[in-house]
Design a protein around this motif. Structure first.
Motif: not given
Lengths: 131, 362
Positions: B288-291, B293, B313, B319, B338-339, B341
Protein backbone atom coordinates in the motif's frame (compact mmCIF):
# COMPACT_ATOMS: atom_id res chain seq x y z
CA UNK A 1 17.69 30.36 -1.76
CA UNK A 2 14.46 30.05 -3.72
CA UNK A 3 12.39 33.07 -4.76
CA UNK A 4 9.27 33.58 -2.67
CA UNK A 5 6.14 34.77 -4.51
CA UNK A 6 4.97 37.97 -2.80
CA UNK A 7 1.29 37.33 -3.48
CA UNK A 8 1.29 34.24 -1.24
CA UNK A 9 1.07 33.93 2.53
CA UNK A 10 3.09 31.40 4.49
CA UNK A 11 3.19 29.36 7.70
CA UNK A 12 6.12 28.58 9.98
CA UNK A 13 5.52 24.92 9.09
CA UNK A 14 6.35 25.61 5.41
CA UNK A 15 2.90 25.71 3.80
CA UNK A 16 1.90 28.45 1.37
CA UNK A 17 -1.64 29.76 0.83
CA UNK A 18 -3.08 31.74 -2.06
CA UNK A 19 -6.28 33.73 -1.51
CA UNK A 20 -8.56 33.06 -4.48
CA UNK A 21 -10.74 36.06 -3.53
CA UNK A 22 -13.92 34.01 -3.13
CA UNK A 23 -13.45 32.90 0.45
CA UNK A 24 -11.23 29.98 -0.55
CA UNK A 25 -7.48 29.35 -0.33
CA UNK A 26 -5.22 27.10 -2.39
CA UNK A 27 -2.56 25.46 -0.21
CA UNK A 28 0.76 23.73 -0.91
CA UNK A 29 4.21 23.36 0.56
CA UNK A 30 6.99 25.80 -0.19
CA UNK A 31 9.89 25.23 -2.55
CA UNK A 32 12.16 25.39 0.49
CA UNK A 33 10.17 22.54 2.10
CA UNK A 34 10.35 20.30 -0.98
CA UNK A 35 14.07 20.98 -1.17
CA UNK A 36 14.52 19.89 2.44
CA UNK A 37 12.43 16.76 1.90
CA UNK A 38 14.08 15.62 -1.34
CA UNK A 39 12.23 13.54 -3.94
CA UNK A 40 8.60 13.03 -2.90
CA UNK A 41 7.26 9.50 -3.28
CA UNK A 42 3.76 9.56 -1.71
CA UNK A 43 1.12 12.14 -0.89
CA UNK A 44 -1.76 11.31 1.42
CA UNK A 45 -4.45 13.82 0.43
CA UNK A 46 -7.22 15.06 2.75
CA UNK A 47 -10.85 14.02 2.18
CA UNK A 48 -13.02 16.47 0.28
CA UNK A 49 -15.62 17.77 2.72
CA UNK A 50 -13.39 17.26 5.76
CA UNK A 51 -13.35 19.99 8.39
CA UNK A 52 -9.89 21.30 9.22
CA UNK A 53 -8.60 23.65 11.89
CA UNK A 54 -5.83 26.21 11.60
CA UNK A 55 -2.56 24.48 12.46
CA UNK A 56 -4.17 21.03 12.44
CA UNK A 57 -2.60 18.24 10.38
CA UNK A 58 -4.66 17.27 7.36
CA UNK A 59 -2.32 15.60 4.84
CA UNK A 60 1.00 13.76 4.73
CA UNK A 61 3.82 13.92 2.23
CA UNK A 62 6.50 11.24 2.23
CA UNK A 63 9.85 11.73 0.57
CA UNK A 64 12.84 9.46 0.12
CA UNK A 65 14.05 11.00 3.37
CA UNK A 66 11.09 11.46 5.73
CA UNK A 67 7.35 11.64 6.28
CA UNK A 68 6.02 15.11 6.95
CA UNK A 69 2.61 16.32 8.13
CA UNK A 70 0.91 19.10 6.22
CA UNK A 71 -0.96 21.56 8.42
CA UNK A 72 -3.92 23.60 7.28
CA UNK A 73 -3.08 27.32 7.43
CA UNK A 74 -6.70 28.19 8.28
CA UNK A 75 -9.88 26.61 9.66
CA UNK A 76 -12.56 25.58 7.23
CA UNK A 77 -13.71 22.85 4.86
CA UNK A 78 -11.67 21.00 2.22
CA UNK A 79 -13.32 21.66 -1.14
CA UNK A 80 -10.77 20.20 -3.57
CA UNK A 81 -7.60 18.11 -3.62
CA UNK A 82 -4.91 17.77 -6.29
CA UNK A 83 -5.58 14.19 -7.45
CA UNK A 84 -2.64 14.34 -9.88
CA UNK A 85 -0.31 14.07 -6.88
CA UNK A 86 -1.51 10.53 -6.12
CA UNK A 87 0.22 9.22 -9.22
CA UNK A 88 2.90 11.87 -9.57
CA UNK A 89 4.02 13.27 -6.22
CA UNK A 90 7.15 14.59 -7.94
CA UNK A 91 5.01 17.44 -9.32
CA UNK A 92 5.60 19.09 -5.92
CA UNK A 93 9.37 18.88 -6.45
CA UNK A 94 9.02 20.35 -9.91
CA UNK A 95 6.49 23.08 -9.15
CA UNK A 96 5.89 23.57 -5.43
CA UNK A 97 4.16 26.95 -5.87
CA UNK A 98 2.18 26.02 -8.99
CA UNK A 99 1.07 22.62 -10.30
CA UNK A 100 2.13 21.07 -7.01
CA UNK A 101 -0.72 22.61 -4.95
CA UNK A 102 -2.19 20.09 -2.49
CA UNK A 103 -5.70 21.18 -1.48
CA UNK A 104 -8.24 24.01 -1.52
CA UNK A 105 -10.04 25.08 1.63
CA UNK A 106 -13.10 27.28 2.22
CA UNK A 107 -12.22 29.57 5.12
CA UNK A 108 -14.52 29.80 8.11
CA UNK A 109 -12.66 32.82 9.52
CA UNK A 110 -10.93 35.14 7.05
CA UNK A 111 -8.89 36.83 9.79
CA UNK A 112 -6.83 33.64 10.08
CA UNK A 113 -5.52 34.27 6.57
CA UNK A 114 -4.51 37.82 7.43
CA UNK A 115 -2.51 36.52 10.39
CA UNK A 116 -0.28 34.31 8.21
CA UNK A 117 3.31 35.28 7.41
CA UNK A 118 4.10 37.40 4.38
CA UNK A 119 7.11 36.53 2.19
CA UNK A 120 9.47 38.58 4.38
CA UNK A 121 8.24 36.83 7.52
CA UNK A 122 8.70 33.44 5.91
CA UNK A 123 12.16 34.38 4.60
CA UNK A 124 13.12 34.96 8.23
CA UNK A 125 11.83 31.47 9.13
CA UNK A 126 13.97 29.94 6.35
CA UNK A 127 17.02 31.90 7.48
CA UNK A 128 16.57 30.49 11.00
CA UNK A 129 16.39 26.98 9.52
CA UNK A 130 19.81 27.42 8.03
CA UNK A 131 21.40 27.89 11.46
CA UNK B 1 35.21 18.90 13.23
CA UNK B 2 33.60 17.84 9.96
CA UNK B 3 36.06 16.39 7.48
CA UNK B 4 36.03 16.97 3.73
CA UNK B 5 37.08 14.70 0.88
CA UNK B 6 39.22 15.92 -2.04
CA UNK B 7 36.00 16.36 -4.02
CA UNK B 8 34.21 18.71 -1.59
CA UNK B 9 34.47 21.78 -3.82
CA UNK B 10 33.66 19.70 -6.91
CA UNK B 11 30.49 18.34 -5.29
CA UNK B 12 29.34 21.87 -4.49
CA UNK B 13 30.14 23.05 -8.03
CA UNK B 14 28.01 20.17 -9.34
CA UNK B 15 25.06 21.32 -7.23
CA UNK B 16 25.26 18.77 -4.41
CA UNK B 17 23.16 19.08 -1.29
CA UNK B 18 25.77 18.40 1.39
CA UNK B 19 25.02 16.64 4.69
CA UNK B 20 27.05 15.46 7.66
CA UNK B 21 27.70 11.70 7.54
CA UNK B 22 29.98 9.73 9.84
CA UNK B 23 31.99 12.85 10.67
CA UNK B 24 32.29 13.89 7.01
CA UNK B 25 30.64 16.55 4.85
CA UNK B 26 29.19 14.44 2.03
CA UNK B 27 26.82 14.83 -0.95
CA UNK B 28 23.26 13.57 -0.31
CA UNK B 29 22.21 14.15 -3.92
CA UNK B 30 22.90 16.50 -6.85
CA UNK B 31 19.26 17.36 -7.53
CA UNK B 32 17.25 14.14 -7.58
CA UNK B 33 18.11 11.08 -5.55
CA UNK B 34 15.67 8.99 -7.58
CA UNK B 35 17.19 9.98 -10.93
CA UNK B 36 20.63 9.10 -9.57
CA UNK B 37 19.27 5.72 -8.47
CA UNK B 38 17.86 5.03 -11.95
CA UNK B 39 21.13 6.13 -13.58
CA UNK B 40 22.95 3.36 -11.70
CA UNK B 41 20.31 0.72 -12.50
CA UNK B 42 20.12 1.68 -16.19
CA UNK B 43 23.45 3.26 -17.17
CA UNK B 44 26.30 4.41 -14.92
CA UNK B 45 26.70 6.48 -11.76
CA UNK B 46 29.63 7.41 -9.55
CA UNK B 47 29.97 7.87 -5.81
CA UNK B 48 32.65 9.61 -3.80
CA UNK B 49 33.36 7.04 -1.11
CA UNK B 50 36.62 8.59 0.01
CA UNK B 51 35.22 8.93 3.51
CA UNK B 52 35.70 5.17 3.85
CA UNK B 53 39.11 4.09 5.05
CA UNK B 54 41.77 2.01 3.34
CA UNK B 55 44.03 0.06 5.69
CA UNK B 56 47.01 -1.90 4.38
CA UNK B 57 48.35 -4.90 6.26
CA UNK B 58 51.87 -5.82 5.22
CA UNK B 59 54.15 -8.48 6.55
CA UNK B 60 54.72 -12.18 6.88
CA UNK B 61 52.20 -12.43 9.70
CA UNK B 62 49.34 -10.74 7.82
CA UNK B 63 47.65 -13.95 6.70
CA UNK B 64 47.62 -15.60 10.13
CA UNK B 65 46.54 -12.31 11.71
CA UNK B 66 43.55 -11.95 9.38
CA UNK B 67 42.55 -15.59 9.86
CA UNK B 68 42.32 -14.81 13.58
CA UNK B 69 40.75 -11.35 13.18
CA UNK B 70 37.99 -11.98 10.62
CA UNK B 71 34.92 -14.22 10.72
CA UNK B 72 35.37 -15.03 7.03
CA UNK B 73 38.55 -16.82 5.99
CA UNK B 74 41.18 -15.02 3.88
CA UNK B 75 42.45 -18.43 2.79
CA UNK B 76 39.53 -18.35 0.35
CA UNK B 77 41.58 -15.69 -1.49
CA UNK B 78 43.52 -18.26 -3.48
CA UNK B 79 44.86 -15.94 -6.15
CA UNK B 80 46.26 -12.42 -5.96
CA UNK B 81 43.68 -9.69 -6.43
CA UNK B 82 40.74 -11.64 -4.98
CA UNK B 83 38.34 -9.84 -2.62
CA UNK B 84 36.23 -11.12 0.27
CA UNK B 85 33.43 -9.61 2.36
CA UNK B 86 33.75 -10.25 6.09
CA UNK B 87 32.58 -9.18 9.51
CA UNK B 88 35.07 -8.27 12.21
CA UNK B 89 33.65 -9.52 15.51
CA UNK B 90 34.12 -8.93 19.20
CA UNK B 91 34.67 -11.93 21.47
CA UNK B 92 30.90 -11.95 22.18
CA UNK B 93 30.25 -12.05 18.39
CA UNK B 94 28.92 -8.48 18.20
CA UNK B 95 29.91 -6.86 14.90
CA UNK B 96 32.68 -4.24 15.21
CA UNK B 97 32.50 -3.51 11.49
CA UNK B 98 31.93 -5.11 8.10
CA UNK B 99 34.63 -4.74 5.49
CA UNK B 100 36.13 -5.92 2.22
CA UNK B 101 39.56 -7.52 2.33
CA UNK B 102 41.68 -7.71 -0.84
CA UNK B 103 44.71 -9.93 -1.24
CA UNK B 104 47.12 -7.72 -3.18
CA UNK B 105 50.41 -9.56 -2.59
CA UNK B 106 51.87 -12.60 -0.88
CA UNK B 107 52.27 -10.66 2.34
CA UNK B 108 50.01 -7.72 1.49
CA UNK B 109 46.30 -7.43 2.25
CA UNK B 110 44.10 -4.34 2.02
CA UNK B 111 40.98 -3.64 4.09
CA UNK B 112 38.26 -1.13 3.24
CA UNK B 113 36.31 -0.20 6.37
CA UNK B 114 33.43 2.16 7.17
CA UNK B 115 33.99 5.87 7.76
CA UNK B 116 32.25 6.28 11.12
CA UNK B 117 34.00 3.22 12.59
CA UNK B 118 37.52 3.99 11.37
CA UNK B 119 39.07 5.10 14.68
CA UNK B 120 37.50 2.21 16.58
CA UNK B 121 38.58 -0.26 13.87
CA UNK B 122 42.18 0.97 13.85
CA UNK B 123 42.38 0.69 17.64
CA UNK B 124 41.01 -2.87 17.46
CA UNK B 125 43.32 -3.84 14.58
CA UNK B 126 46.34 -2.63 16.56
CA UNK B 127 45.15 -4.21 19.79
CA UNK B 128 44.82 -7.62 18.14
CA UNK B 129 48.14 -7.45 16.29
CA UNK B 130 50.54 -8.31 19.08
CA UNK B 131 52.43 -11.50 18.32
CA UNK B 132 51.93 -11.14 14.57
CA UNK B 133 54.65 -9.88 12.28
CA UNK B 134 52.92 -7.13 10.33
CA UNK B 135 52.60 -3.42 9.75
CA UNK B 136 49.22 -1.68 9.86
CA UNK B 137 49.06 1.33 7.57
CA UNK B 138 46.05 3.69 7.39
CA UNK B 139 46.19 4.93 3.79
CA UNK B 140 44.80 8.44 4.29
CA UNK B 141 46.68 9.36 1.10
CA UNK B 142 44.14 7.41 -1.00
CA UNK B 143 40.63 8.28 -2.15
CA UNK B 144 37.98 5.91 -3.42
CA UNK B 145 35.41 6.34 -6.18
CA UNK B 146 32.77 3.72 -6.96
CA UNK B 147 31.48 3.62 -10.56
CA UNK B 148 28.39 1.41 -10.77
CA UNK B 149 25.84 0.39 -13.36
CA UNK B 150 25.52 -1.75 -16.51
CA UNK B 151 27.70 0.69 -18.49
CA UNK B 152 30.06 1.61 -15.64
CA UNK B 153 32.99 -0.56 -16.67
CA UNK B 154 32.83 0.44 -20.34
CA UNK B 155 32.83 4.14 -19.42
CA UNK B 156 35.60 3.79 -16.84
CA UNK B 157 38.12 1.57 -18.63
CA UNK B 158 39.51 4.20 -21.08
CA UNK B 159 40.14 6.57 -18.16
CA UNK B 160 42.31 4.24 -16.10
CA UNK B 161 46.10 4.51 -16.03
CA UNK B 162 47.96 2.15 -18.39
CA UNK B 163 49.23 0.02 -15.50
CA UNK B 164 45.59 -0.87 -14.67
CA UNK B 165 44.70 -1.99 -18.21
CA UNK B 166 44.16 -5.52 -16.89
CA UNK B 167 40.96 -4.19 -15.28
CA UNK B 168 39.28 -4.95 -18.63
CA UNK B 169 39.52 -8.67 -17.90
CA UNK B 170 38.65 -8.66 -14.20
CA UNK B 171 36.19 -11.23 -12.91
CA UNK B 172 33.70 -10.09 -10.23
CA UNK B 173 35.24 -9.65 -6.77
CA UNK B 174 38.73 -9.32 -8.19
CA UNK B 175 41.11 -6.37 -8.27
CA UNK B 176 44.11 -5.22 -10.26
CA UNK B 177 46.98 -3.46 -8.54
CA UNK B 178 48.74 -0.76 -10.55
CA UNK B 179 51.69 1.31 -9.38
CA UNK B 180 49.56 3.47 -7.12
CA UNK B 181 45.94 2.72 -8.16
CA UNK B 182 43.81 -0.30 -7.33
CA UNK B 183 40.78 -1.10 -9.50
CA UNK B 184 38.34 -3.65 -8.08
CA UNK B 185 35.22 -5.15 -9.63
CA UNK B 186 33.21 -4.70 -6.44
CA UNK B 187 30.43 -2.43 -5.25
CA UNK B 188 27.48 -1.76 -2.98
CA UNK B 189 24.59 -1.36 -5.42
CA UNK B 190 23.71 -4.78 -6.87
CA UNK B 191 25.05 -3.64 -10.25
CA UNK B 192 28.28 -4.36 -12.08
CA UNK B 193 31.04 -1.81 -11.79
CA UNK B 194 34.35 -0.80 -10.25
CA UNK B 195 35.61 0.60 -7.00
CA UNK B 196 38.77 2.57 -7.68
CA UNK B 197 41.32 3.51 -5.03
CA UNK B 198 43.64 6.24 -6.21
CA UNK B 199 46.08 8.88 -4.96
CA UNK B 200 44.29 11.99 -3.67
CA UNK B 201 45.96 14.31 -6.17
CA UNK B 202 44.39 12.35 -9.07
CA UNK B 203 40.82 12.30 -7.77
CA UNK B 204 39.36 15.58 -9.06
CA UNK B 205 40.64 14.99 -12.61
CA UNK B 206 39.36 11.40 -12.61
CA UNK B 207 35.93 12.52 -11.37
CA UNK B 208 35.68 15.16 -14.11
CA UNK B 209 36.79 12.67 -16.76
CA UNK B 210 34.09 10.23 -15.64
CA UNK B 211 31.54 13.04 -15.70
CA UNK B 212 32.61 13.96 -19.24
CA UNK B 213 32.17 10.29 -20.18
CA UNK B 214 28.53 10.53 -19.11
CA UNK B 215 28.74 9.01 -15.64
CA UNK B 216 26.09 10.52 -13.32
CA UNK B 217 27.37 11.86 -9.97
CA UNK B 218 25.38 10.14 -7.21
CA UNK B 219 25.06 10.97 -3.54
CA UNK B 220 24.62 9.00 -0.34
CA UNK B 221 20.83 9.03 -0.77
CA UNK B 222 20.84 6.82 -3.85
CA UNK B 223 23.72 4.79 -2.46
CA UNK B 224 21.37 3.85 0.39
CA UNK B 225 18.33 2.98 -1.76
CA UNK B 226 20.52 0.98 -4.17
CA UNK B 227 22.11 -1.11 -1.43
CA UNK B 228 18.72 -1.58 0.25
CA UNK B 229 17.21 -2.91 -3.00
CA UNK B 230 20.24 -5.20 -3.34
CA UNK B 231 19.62 -6.47 0.21
CA UNK B 232 23.04 -5.39 1.41
CA UNK B 233 23.44 -4.59 5.09
CA UNK B 234 24.38 -1.16 6.40
CA UNK B 235 26.61 -1.13 9.46
CA UNK B 236 25.03 0.79 12.32
CA UNK B 237 21.49 0.14 11.02
CA UNK B 238 21.22 -3.56 10.22
CA UNK B 239 23.97 -4.71 12.57
CA UNK B 240 26.26 -3.30 15.23
CA UNK B 241 28.23 -4.38 18.29
CA UNK B 242 25.00 -5.57 19.93
CA UNK B 243 24.01 -7.77 16.97
CA UNK B 244 25.23 -11.21 16.03
CA UNK B 245 25.84 -11.78 12.30
CA UNK B 246 23.55 -14.81 12.72
CA UNK B 247 20.68 -12.39 13.40
CA UNK B 248 21.60 -9.95 10.63
CA UNK B 249 21.39 -12.24 7.59
CA UNK B 250 25.18 -12.60 7.55
CA UNK B 251 25.50 -16.29 8.35
CA UNK B 252 26.82 -16.85 4.82
CA UNK B 253 29.91 -14.74 5.63
CA UNK B 254 30.99 -16.95 8.54
CA UNK B 255 33.67 -19.49 7.59
CA UNK B 256 33.17 -22.43 9.98
CA UNK B 257 35.64 -24.66 8.13
CA UNK B 258 38.37 -25.49 8.86
CA UNK B 259 37.02 -26.23 12.32
CA UNK B 260 40.34 -25.49 14.00
CA UNK B 261 40.49 -21.86 12.80
CA UNK B 262 40.02 -19.98 16.05
CA UNK B 263 38.74 -16.59 14.88
CA UNK B 264 37.57 -13.90 17.31
CA UNK B 265 33.90 -14.48 18.15
CA UNK B 266 33.84 -18.12 17.06
CA UNK B 267 33.04 -19.67 20.42
CA UNK B 268 30.29 -17.11 21.08
CA UNK B 269 28.76 -17.85 17.65
CA UNK B 270 28.88 -21.58 18.33
CA UNK B 271 27.15 -21.05 21.67
CA UNK B 272 24.45 -18.95 19.96
CA UNK B 273 23.87 -21.66 17.38
CA UNK B 274 23.67 -24.36 20.05
CA UNK B 275 21.20 -22.31 22.08
CA UNK B 276 19.00 -21.70 19.01
CA UNK B 277 16.12 -19.19 19.22
CA UNK B 278 17.88 -16.79 16.87
CA UNK B 279 15.92 -13.87 15.46
CA UNK B 280 15.24 -13.91 11.72
CA UNK B 281 16.49 -11.27 9.33
CA UNK B 282 13.84 -10.75 6.65
CA UNK B 283 12.81 -8.53 3.77
CA UNK B 284 9.49 -6.66 3.81
CA UNK B 285 7.33 -5.07 1.13
CA UNK B 286 4.63 -2.50 1.76
CA UNK B 287 2.15 -2.94 -1.06
CA UNK B 288 0.00 0.00 0.00
CA UNK B 289 0.91 3.67 0.31
CA UNK B 290 3.57 4.92 2.65
CA UNK B 291 7.27 4.43 3.30
CA UNK B 292 8.79 1.93 5.72
CA UNK B 293 11.38 3.64 7.92
CA UNK B 294 14.16 2.53 10.26
CA UNK B 295 12.93 1.57 13.76
CA UNK B 296 9.25 1.18 12.87
CA UNK B 297 7.78 -1.60 15.02
CA UNK B 298 6.40 -4.85 13.60
CA UNK B 299 3.40 -6.69 15.00
CA UNK B 300 1.44 -9.88 14.64
CA UNK B 301 -1.93 -8.88 16.02
CA UNK B 302 -1.22 -7.47 19.48
CA UNK B 303 2.19 -9.05 19.78
CA UNK B 304 5.23 -6.92 18.98
CA UNK B 305 7.56 -9.21 17.00
CA UNK B 306 10.38 -7.01 15.80
CA UNK B 307 11.63 -3.86 14.16
CA UNK B 308 12.67 -2.48 10.79
CA UNK B 309 16.44 -2.04 10.66
CA UNK B 310 16.55 -0.29 7.25
CA UNK B 311 13.52 0.97 5.40
CA UNK B 312 12.94 3.17 2.41
CA UNK B 313 11.33 3.70 -0.96
CA UNK B 314 12.46 1.48 -3.81
CA UNK B 315 12.62 3.54 -7.01
CA UNK B 316 12.95 0.36 -9.10
CA UNK B 317 9.93 -1.42 -7.59
CA UNK B 318 7.99 1.83 -6.98
CA UNK B 319 6.98 0.74 -3.48
CA UNK B 320 8.51 0.71 -0.06
CA UNK B 321 10.88 -2.06 1.07
CA UNK B 322 12.72 -2.82 4.29
CA UNK B 323 15.12 -5.10 6.07
CA UNK B 324 13.89 -6.19 9.49
CA UNK B 325 14.71 -8.38 12.46
CA UNK B 326 11.83 -10.45 13.88
CA UNK B 327 11.26 -13.06 16.57
CA UNK B 328 12.32 -16.63 15.70
CA UNK B 329 8.92 -18.31 15.67
CA UNK B 330 6.93 -15.90 13.51
CA UNK B 331 4.77 -17.40 10.75
CA UNK B 332 1.94 -15.72 8.89
CA UNK B 333 0.79 -12.14 8.50
CA UNK B 334 2.88 -9.23 9.77
CA UNK B 335 1.82 -5.62 10.29
CA UNK B 336 3.92 -2.49 10.59
CA UNK B 337 2.95 0.35 12.90
CA UNK B 338 3.13 3.50 10.86
CA UNK B 339 1.98 6.81 12.25
CA UNK B 340 -0.52 5.13 14.58
CA UNK B 341 -1.93 2.77 11.92
CA UNK B 342 -1.22 -0.93 11.48
CA UNK B 343 -0.57 -1.78 7.82
CA UNK B 344 0.01 -5.26 6.35
CA UNK B 345 3.51 -5.97 5.02
CA UNK B 346 4.61 -8.91 2.92
CA UNK B 347 7.58 -10.98 4.04
CA UNK B 348 10.10 -11.73 1.28
CA UNK B 349 13.72 -12.80 0.96
CA UNK B 350 15.97 -9.88 1.90
CA UNK B 351 17.06 -9.04 -1.62
CA UNK B 352 14.82 -7.13 -3.93
CA UNK B 353 16.67 -6.05 -7.09
CA UNK B 354 19.79 -7.28 -8.89
CA UNK B 355 21.21 -6.09 -12.21
CA UNK B 356 18.22 -3.88 -12.83
CA UNK B 357 15.69 -6.71 -12.39
CA UNK B 358 13.11 -7.24 -9.66
CA UNK B 359 13.64 -10.42 -7.64
CA UNK B 360 10.14 -10.23 -6.16
CA UNK B 361 7.64 -12.88 -7.23
CA UNK B 362 4.23 -11.34 -7.77
Amino acid sequence: MSDLPNELKYTKTHEWARNEGDGTLTVGITDHAQELLGDLVFVDLPQIGATVTAGGDCAVVESVKAASDIYSPVSGEIIAVNEALSDSPEIINESAFGEGWIFKVRMSDASEFDALLDSNGYAAVMAEDDH
Amino acid sequence: MTRQTSLNTTHREMGARMVPFGGWDMPLHYGSQIEEHHAVRRDAGMFDVSHMSVVDLMGRGARDYLRHLLANDVDKLRSLGRALYSCMLKENAGVIDDLIVYRLGDAFYRLVVNAATTEKDLAWLRQQSSGFELEILHRADLDMIAIQGPNARTKTLPLLPADCAAAAGLAPFNAVLGKDWVVARTGYTGEDGFEVMLPKEKTVAFWHALHDAGVQPCGLGSRDTLRLEAGMNLYGSDMDEQTSPLEAGLGWTLAWEPADRDFIGRSALEAQKARGELQSFVGLLLEGKGVLRNHQKLFQGDREIGEITSGGFSPTLQLSIALARIAPDVEGAIQVEMRGKFLPVRRVKPNFVRHGQSLIES
